[in-house]
Write a protein that holds these residues in place. Sequence first.
Motif, mmCIF file in Angstrom:
data_model
loop_
_atom_site.group_PDB
_atom_site.id
_atom_site.type_symbol
_atom_site.label_atom_id
_atom_site.label_comp_id
_atom_site.label_asym_id
_atom_site.label_seq_id
_atom_site.Cartn_x
_atom_site.Cartn_y
_atom_site.Cartn_z
ATOM 1 N N ALA A 297 -4.166 26.810 -12.732
ATOM 2 C CA ALA A 297 -4.009 26.680 -14.182
ATOM 3 C C ALA A 297 -5.247 26.086 -14.843
ATOM 4 C CB ALA A 297 -2.800 25.813 -14.495
ATOM 5 N N GLU A 298 -6.200 25.585 -14.024
ATOM 6 C CA GLU A 298 -7.358 24.882 -14.570
ATOM 7 C C GLU A 298 -8.687 25.587 -14.317
ATOM 8 O OE1 GLU A 298 -7.372 21.983 -16.228
ATOM 9 O OE2 GLU A 298 -5.249 21.482 -16.085
ATOM 10 N N ILE A 299 -8.778 26.394 -13.246
ATOM 11 C CA ILE A 299 -10.087 26.905 -12.838
ATOM 12 C C ILE A 299 -10.175 28.421 -12.926
ATOM 13 C CG2 ILE A 299 -10.384 24.942 -11.289
ATOM 14 C CD1 ILE A 299 -9.910 26.803 -8.940
ATOM 15 N N SER A 300 -11.411 28.882 -13.037
ATOM 16 C CA SER A 300 -11.718 30.309 -13.009
ATOM 17 C C SER A 300 -12.883 30.499 -12.056
ATOM 18 C CB SER A 300 -12.094 30.818 -14.406
ATOM 19 O OG SER A 300 -11.026 30.651 -15.314
ATOM 20 N N LEU A 301 -12.690 31.327 -11.040
ATOM 21 C CA LEU A 301 -13.708 31.562 -10.029
ATOM 22 C C LEU A 301 -14.421 32.882 -10.275
ATOM 23 C CD1 LEU A 301 -11.604 30.488 -6.908
ATOM 24 C CD2 LEU A 301 -13.196 29.086 -8.228
ATOM 25 N N SER A 302 -15.618 32.994 -9.726
ATOM 26 C CA SER A 302 -16.397 34.217 -9.898
ATOM 27 C C SER A 302 -15.761 35.396 -9.179
ATOM 28 C CB SER A 302 -17.825 34.008 -9.375
ATOM 29 O OG SER A 302 -18.479 32.999 -10.093
ATOM 30 N N GLU A 303 -15.053 35.108 -8.072
ATOM 31 C CA GLU A 303 -14.376 36.138 -7.286
ATOM 32 C C GLU A 303 -13.014 35.594 -6.862
ATOM 33 O OE1 GLU A 303 -16.830 37.267 -4.005
ATOM 34 O OE2 GLU A 303 -18.647 37.398 -5.225
#
Length: 246
Positions: free
Chosen positions: A200-206
């Motif tokens: 709910a907090e992070i967004s990763l490149s992949e």
Amino acid sequence: MIRKLLTTLAALLLATASTASEEVEAFVEANLLSIFYHELGHALIDIERVPIFGQEEDAADVFSILLIDAIYEDESAEDIAYEAAWGFLGEALLRDEMADEIAWWDTHGPDEQRYYNTVCIFYGADPEARADLAAELGLPEERAEYCPDEFDQAADAWGAVLDEIWNGAGDDSLGFDFDPSVEGSLTYEIVRAEVEALAAEISLSEPLLVAVEPCNEANAWYDPSSATIVMCTEFEDHLRVMAEQL
């Protein structure tokens, strides 16, 4: 860096542990979290192309304790860091009882050194407030003097990565999977809750998948070929045995 938040049920249980059995479970929960964060460090090094100068295992250890300091409120962070540090001493104790030699050739450093590195960096984040904890865990003054600088160095190295992925608006890049046989296990409950909170907090490149499954060994690892963190349920019993020994 990222804002502090209470992410899992484990932190609440750690704060209320009173009986011997509760203390054992608190130790197990804290170390499951620390191990998961360690493997998450490996995953981020791979997925986010984080440059590492030195041993990757050391960098993953540093990431784990930095994340504990960053995302938990102070009391919970101290509880988790305390138990995670003792986890390294527990591994050293089991090694000595089995008369195993230190694997100097291994990519992991000696458990005793990992213990002091963990204590030092956590203490260095807030030396005034954590002086009693450092003393209780036996951090020598000769090392403690440099710990604030070690923390600053670690925070500078990882801070930009955390700030980049931690935007408070997660996407579907972090997923969870499990073998049906492990549903309801402590590893399943702790890791599932943590993945949901982080997602709910992070967004990763992949995309990154976290899987909980039986492995026939007490282990955990990151598989770069499938971008998957595997958390083995056998680690629970291993940690409980270690807690009893400690």
